[in-house]
Motif scaffolding. Structure first.
Motif, PDB file in Angstrom:
ATOM      1  N   ALA A  82       0.936  -0.866  -0.096  1.00 56.21           N
ATOM      2  CA  ALA A  82      -0.005   0.117   0.095  1.00 56.21           C
ATOM      3  C   ALA A  82       1.057   1.200  -0.420  1.00 56.21           C
ATOM      4  CB  ALA A  82      -1.001   0.090   0.954  1.00 56.21           C
ATOM      5  N   LEU A  83       1.993   1.445   0.382  1.00 57.47           N
ATOM      6  CA  LEU A  83       2.887   2.155   0.922  1.00 57.47           C
ATOM      7  C   LEU A  83       3.502   2.293   0.004  1.00 57.47           C
ATOM      8  CD1 LEU A  83       4.644   4.838   1.952  1.00 57.47           C
ATOM      9  CD2 LEU A  83       6.020   2.919   2.962  1.00 57.47           C
ATOM     10  N   HIS A  84       4.091   1.318  -0.590  1.00 59.98           N
ATOM     11  CA  HIS A  84       4.779   1.431  -2.583  1.00 59.98           C
ATOM     12  C   HIS A  84       3.601   2.213  -3.487  1.00 59.98           C
ATOM     13  CE1 HIS A  84       6.844   0.582  -6.182  1.00 59.98           C
ATOM     14  NE2 HIS A  84       6.281  -0.152  -6.379  1.00 59.98           N
ATOM     15  N   ALA A  85       2.198   2.025  -3.141  1.00 55.74           N
ATOM     16  CA  ALA A  85       1.116   2.357  -4.425  1.00 55.74           C
ATOM     17  C   ALA A  85       1.051   3.567  -4.273  1.00 55.74           C
ATOM     18  CB  ALA A  85      -0.056   1.754  -4.028  1.00 55.74           C
ATOM     19  N   LEU A  86       0.776   4.127  -2.900  1.00 53.14           N
ATOM     20  CA  LEU A  86       0.479   5.642  -2.827  1.00 53.14           C
ATOM     21  C   LEU A  86       2.036   6.337  -3.063  1.00 53.14           C
ATOM     22  CD1 LEU A  86      -1.240   5.905   1.169  1.00 53.14           C
ATOM     23  CD2 LEU A  86      -2.143   6.101  -0.949  1.00 53.14           C
TER      24      LEU A  86
ATOM     25  N   HIS B  96       3.729   5.356  -5.742  1.00 48.14           N
ATOM     26  CA  HIS B  96       3.700   5.831  -6.747  1.00 48.14           C
ATOM     27  C   HIS B  96       2.557   7.106  -7.326  1.00 48.14           C
ATOM     28  CE1 HIS B  96       3.692   4.041 -11.537  1.00 48.14           C
ATOM     29  NE2 HIS B  96       2.017   4.252 -10.792  1.00 48.14           N
ATOM     30  N   VAL B  97       1.413   6.826  -6.994  1.00 49.26           N
ATOM     31  CA  VAL B  97       0.354   7.968  -7.297  1.00 49.26           C
ATOM     32  C   VAL B  97       0.965   9.614  -6.680  1.00 49.26           C
ATOM     33  CG1 VAL B  97      -1.474   8.534  -6.191  1.00 49.26           C
ATOM     34  CG2 VAL B  97      -0.955   6.222  -7.173  1.00 49.26           C
ATOM     35  N   ILE B  98       1.526   9.556  -5.811  1.00 51.70           N
ATOM     36  CA  ILE B  98       2.032  10.707  -5.264  1.00 51.70           C
ATOM     37  C   ILE B  98       3.111  11.733  -6.504  1.00 51.70           C
ATOM     38  CG2 ILE B  98       3.442  12.529  -3.690  1.00 51.70           C
ATOM     39  CD1 ILE B  98       1.646  10.663  -1.363  1.00 51.70           C
ATOM     40  N   LYS B  99       3.697  10.245  -6.807  1.00 47.30           N
ATOM     41  CA  LYS B  99       4.962  11.415  -7.396  1.00 47.30           C
ATOM     42  C   LYS B  99       4.271  11.211  -8.792  1.00 47.30           C
ATOM     43  CE  LYS B  99       8.928   8.836  -5.459  1.00 47.30           C
ATOM     44  NZ  LYS B  99      10.485   8.356  -6.554  1.00 47.30           N
ATOM     45  N   LYS B 100       3.741  10.194  -9.541  1.00 39.96           N
ATOM     46  CA  LYS B 100       3.167  10.260 -11.058  1.00 39.96           C
ATOM     47  C   LYS B 100       2.417  12.294 -10.972  1.00 39.96           C
ATOM     48  CE  LYS B 100      -0.839   9.525 -13.943  1.00 39.96           C
ATOM     49  NZ  LYS B 100      -2.232   9.148 -14.121  1.00 39.96           N
ATOM     50  N   GLY B 101       1.675  12.682  -9.571  1.00 38.62           N
ATOM     51  CA  GLY B 101       1.264  13.681  -9.045  1.00 38.62           C
ATOM     52  C   GLY B 101       1.609  15.114  -9.220  1.00 38.62           C
ATOM     53  N   ARG B 102       2.830  14.713  -8.566  1.00 39.09           N
ATOM     54  CA  ARG B 102       3.730  15.799  -8.625  1.00 39.09           C
ATOM     55  C   ARG B 102       4.431  16.203  -9.867  1.00 39.09           C
ATOM     56  NH1 ARG B 102       7.107  15.652  -3.075  1.00 39.09           N
ATOM     57  NH2 ARG B 102       5.944  16.140  -1.583  1.00 39.09           N
TER      58      ARG B 102
ATOM     59  N   LEU C 252      -4.211   1.298   3.386  1.00 45.58           N
ATOM     60  CA  LEU C 252      -3.656   2.874   2.529  1.00 45.58           C
ATOM     61  C   LEU C 252      -4.631   3.716   3.236  1.00 45.58           C
ATOM     62  CD1 LEU C 252      -5.993   2.245  -0.737  1.00 45.58           C
ATOM     63  CD2 LEU C 252      -3.493   2.049  -0.685  1.00 45.58           C
ATOM     64  N   THR C 253      -5.043   3.752   4.595  1.00 46.38           N
ATOM     65  CA  THR C 253      -5.125   4.523   5.787  1.00 46.38           C
ATOM     66  C   THR C 253      -4.199   5.230   6.446  1.00 46.38           C
ATOM     67  OG1 THR C 253      -6.780   3.314   6.359  1.00 46.38           O
ATOM     68  CG2 THR C 253      -7.749   4.938   4.658  1.00 46.38           C
ATOM     69  N   SER C 254      -3.819   3.782   6.484  1.00 45.98           N
ATOM     70  CA  SER C 254      -2.928   3.918   7.676  1.00 45.98           C
ATOM     71  C   SER C 254      -1.252   4.173   7.501  1.00 45.98           C
ATOM     72  CB  SER C 254      -2.028   1.992   8.858  1.00 45.98           C
ATOM     73  OG  SER C 254      -1.268   1.552   6.923  1.00 45.98           O
ATOM     74  N   HIS C 255      -1.450   4.433   6.526  1.00 44.23           N
ATOM     75  CA  HIS C 255      -0.296   5.712   5.696  1.00 44.23           C
ATOM     76  C   HIS C 255      -0.612   7.216   5.747  1.00 44.23           C
ATOM     77  CE1 HIS C 255       2.331   2.454   5.369  1.00 44.23           C
ATOM     78  NE2 HIS C 255       1.813   1.540   4.435  1.00 44.23           N
ATOM     79  N   THR C 256      -1.944   7.717   5.787  1.00 44.26           N
ATOM     80  CA  THR C 256      -2.850   8.417   5.461  1.00 44.26           C
ATOM     81  C   THR C 256      -3.341   9.093   7.177  1.00 44.26           C
ATOM     82  OG1 THR C 256      -4.335   7.368   4.415  1.00 44.26           O
ATOM     83  CG2 THR C 256      -2.562   8.769   3.059  1.00 44.26           C
TER      84      THR C 256
ATOM     85  N   CYS D  96     -10.502   8.646 -10.429  1.00 48.71           N
ATOM     86  CA  CYS D  96      -9.915   7.935  -9.179  1.00 48.71           C
ATOM     87  C   CYS D  96      -8.326   7.975  -9.508  1.00 48.71           C
ATOM     88  CB  CYS D  96     -10.286   7.231  -8.550  1.00 48.71           C
ATOM     89  SG  CYS D  96     -10.779   5.435  -9.744  1.00 48.71           S
ATOM     90  N   ASP D  97      -7.541   7.320  -8.185  1.00 49.63           N
ATOM     91  CA  ASP D  97      -6.179   7.334  -8.725  1.00 49.63           C
ATOM     92  C   ASP D  97      -5.969   5.644  -8.462  1.00 49.63           C
ATOM     93  OD1 ASP D  97      -4.673  10.162  -8.901  1.00 49.63           O
ATOM     94  OD2 ASP D  97      -6.108   9.925  -7.596  1.00 49.63           O
ATOM     95  N   ILE D  98      -7.484   5.186  -7.570  1.00 51.20           N
ATOM     96  CA  ILE D  98      -6.962   3.411  -7.272  1.00 51.20           C
ATOM     97  C   ILE D  98      -7.711   2.950  -7.149  1.00 51.20           C
ATOM     98  CG2 ILE D  98      -6.041   2.293  -5.154  1.00 51.20           C
ATOM     99  CD1 ILE D  98      -4.361   4.470  -4.379  1.00 51.20           C
ATOM    100  N   ILE D  99      -8.187   1.817  -8.243  1.00 52.11           N
ATOM    101  CA  ILE D  99      -9.094   1.006  -7.779  1.00 52.11           C
ATOM    102  C   ILE D  99      -9.173  -0.451  -7.270  1.00 52.11           C
ATOM    103  CG2 ILE D  99     -10.987   0.282  -9.228  1.00 52.11           C
ATOM    104  CD1 ILE D  99      -9.952   1.625 -11.859  1.00 52.11           C
TER     105      ILE D  99
END
Length: 645
Positions: free
Chosen positions: A210-214, A216-222, A274-278, A349-352
């Motif tokens: 989940a951390l790896h996925a988040l 990934h999403v952040i790096k793409k967004g930035r 996922l939310t453990s990292h947010t 959305c970013d994650i399905i």
């Protein structure tokens, strides 16, 4: 490999559909208010297992909105504040894992690497990866790929470090080391197939992925945000000048992460990971109550598996079937700077997170799978459970992954990465597979479907022999078969002409006999055969049996009104009943789950006065049963068993 002309034709069709949009770029003012300075990100690396440390600073996770859809005024304000708040210089060097693999020109993507991956030509080596153990490392043969190691420096963004370290401080040392090894392996962007996931490592494994996925999403967004700012500044500096050309940072659609799961309860576990990292209050989770309501048990409902007396059900059964076990679902998750929005539109959305059945019904209803065109990270969890559902749904979803879209959907083609336009997305997608054990279906998915030119890694499991009560008469009955296509027919022929007739001739073995059948197709075939046998009494337990059917079948078998009981593996997977009255066990084939072998050989002793000498076991097998046999007799013994066949 897709034919080049076909890809070009499809792409030109898309370009023609959106011809009015191709000539203009999306201006940053359409999506956010630019700030004076665009700051950048950097990564952190851990050479040793990560150790938690105290900190007095509160680090916020910063996520951004890729501009694939119009945003509200409040979202624009958030993005403007996002730019102003960024204080870390962004590392855009070739050492950045995301940019190196998913950037405009991935170094591992070449004609030779694509050809090798498409032809399934891999160079294999055996390596050991920390807590992941021994693994087979595969690289495209004769390719120019330079990333040959199984691990690399972990490139978690600083903004994710604090919540991760907080979680890590609560883990046992072995689990912390496992997460470190997982993150180090996934940072190579290679495919990863973990072939054995015991209960003890499921949660830490999910959290690391989940951390790896988040990340990934952040790096793409930035990256998208940075290029938006560049376009805005270029337009402000010279409105008549053409915009910069090197701003390709997107796919055809926004979703980049897909997590395939068997049950809604599984989605709830991943939601928690996922939310453990947010963490709150930094993050607000929109529609959380609705999600917990729809993916948990109804209010007031008691989970009998969880509240049952310890030992009533095996731990793996409780873990799999606790909570909401509906297998038809799909949910989009949208990540913004301050919120995690559940039930977001798929194209926004970013994650399905979805079940294969839920995605298949959606794709068939809509007539396309355009929201799967730009998946860069695919996670398939609990593959052992998915094989017990309907594996055809998994194959269906995989066949619709990373195709060219059927509609343009307001896509700004000037922002699309070139390898998407060339139809090369399947060669860069990172896939992570998780299963409690290997099956023919899961290995085939790994071998035939995964084409990541960065390479792929498959862990190896050394299986011990299962424990069974001593003194039981066991016989492993082999039948010859030289072609896997003929295997079902050969098995049925040997069972009906040799094994079953010998059992029917025995007064002892022709009663109180249970026949365990792994395959549903074989179950139907054997069931039909028994229906035609005059003088043979039998009853059945299948995944389609109603509670009334189950009660009648168990009672009639226990009281010896029926001599034979046919049981499908899927029935035992879903119900896990302890069956009384058994004296003879016939395995039409080895069970996928090794514990089932032990359980059925222990059930006779539920009845009082039964001795091991009263129980017999016959198992029908061929050389194509290697995976299942290995989990029963052990890794070392299976080689000796198959040596002379």
């Amino acid at each position: 490999m897709d034919d080049g002309n076909s890809v070009t034709t499809k792409l030109l069709t898309l370009l023609n559909v959106s011809a009015t949009k191709i000539g203009k770029r999306k201006r940053a003012e359409d999506d956010f208010v630019p700030a004076e300075k665009l700051n950048k990100r950097k990564s952190i690396s851990f050479a040793e297992p990560i150790q938690p440390k105290a900190t007095s600073e509160k680090e916020n996770i910063v996520l951004v909105e890729p501009p694939n859809e119009p945003t509200a005024t409040t979202a624009e304000a958030d993005e403007a504040e996002e730019i102003a708040d960024l204080e870390v210089e962004e590392d855009t060097s070739a050492s950045d894992g995301y940019e190196k693999h998913f950037g405009v020109n991935p170094s591992c993507l070449s004609e030779s690497s694509r050809t090798a991956a498409e032809s399934r030509s891999w160079t294999n080596s055996r390596e050991r990866i920390g807590k992941l153990g021994s693994a087979i490392h595969s690289m495209p043969a004769n390719s120019e790929a330079s990333t040959s190691a199984c691990t690399s420096e972990i490139d978690i963004l600083d903004n994710l470090k604090t919540p991760f370290l907080a979680r890590l401080s609560k883990q046992a040392k072995n689990q912390a080391e496992l997460q470190n090894d997982l993150l180090s392996t996934m940072s190579t962007r290679k495919d990863l197939y973990i072939t054995s996931t015991p209960l003890a490592i499921k949660r830490p494994t999910r959290e690391a992925i989940a951390l790896h996925a988040l990340n990934h999403v952040i790096k793409k967004g930035r990256r998208v945000l940075k290029n938006n700012e560049r376009l805005t500044r270029a337009a402000e500096a010279d409105p008549d000048a053409p915009p910069p050309e090197d701003v390709q940072d997107q796919g055809f659609t926004r979703p980049t992460v897909l997590i395939l799961l068997p049950f809604r309860s599984s989605a709830l576990d991943w939601f928690r990971a996922l939310t453990s990292h947010t963490p709150q209050p930094t993050y607000q989770i929109e529609n959380q109550s609705r999600f917990l309501s729809e993916y948990g048990l109804p209010e007031g409902v008691v989970d009998k598996l969880v509240t049952a007396e310890p030992g009533t059900y095996p731990p793996d059964h409780v873990d799999t079937f606790k909570g909401n076990v509906d297998d038809n679902f799909r949910v989009g998750i949208k990540m913004t700077r301050k919120t995690v929005k559940m039930f977001a539109n798929f194209y926004g959305c970013d994650i399905i997170m979805a079940s294969p059945l839920g995605l298949r019904r959606s794709i068939e209803k809509e007539g396309n799978a355009d929201y799967l065109t730009s998946i860069e990270l695919l996670v398939v969890d609990q593959m052992d459970a998915l094989t017990m559902q309907n594996w055809e749904h998994v194959k269906f979803v995989m066949n619709h992954m990373n195709k060219l879209p059927k509609e343009s959907r307001d896509t700004d083609f000037s922002r699309i990465k070139p390898w998407y336009l060339d139809g090369h997305a399947p060669y860069l997608r990172q896939t992570i597979l998780l299963s409690a054990y290997e099956t023919v279906e899961t290995r085939s998915l790994y071998n035939a479907t995964l084409k990541n030119v960065a390479g792929k890694i498959r862990t190896e499991k050394h299986w011990p022999a299962v424990e069974v009560p001593e003194g039981i008469d066991q016989s492993f009955v082999h039948f010859d078969c030289v072609n896997p296509v003929d295997e079902p027919e050969k098995r049925f022929h040997h069972f009906t002409t040799q094994l079953l007739p010998s059992i029917l001739k025995s007064a002892v073995q022709s009663s109180n006999t249970i026949i365990f059948i792994p395959s549903s197709f074989d179950f139907i075939r054997v069931h039909n055969y028994f229906r035609k046998q005059a003088g043979v009494t039998f009853t059945v337990l299948s995944e389609y049996s109603t509670p009334q059917d189950i009660s009648r079948a168990r009672q009639s078998f226990f009281t010896s009104k029926k001599a034979f009981l046919l049981v499908s593996e899927r029935f035992h997977f879903y119900k896990r009943y302890k069956i009384r009255g058994i004296r003879n066990v016939i395995f039409y084939g080895p069970p996928d789950h090794p514990q089932y072998f032990t359980e059925f050989l222990s059930y006779p002793f539920i009845d009082e006065g039964v001795e091991p000498s009263d129980v017999t076991c016959r198992l029908l097998w061929s050389k194509y049963d290697r995976f299942r046999l290995e989990r029963i007799v052990g890794t070392e013994a299976v080689d000796a068993l198959l040596k002379d066949v």
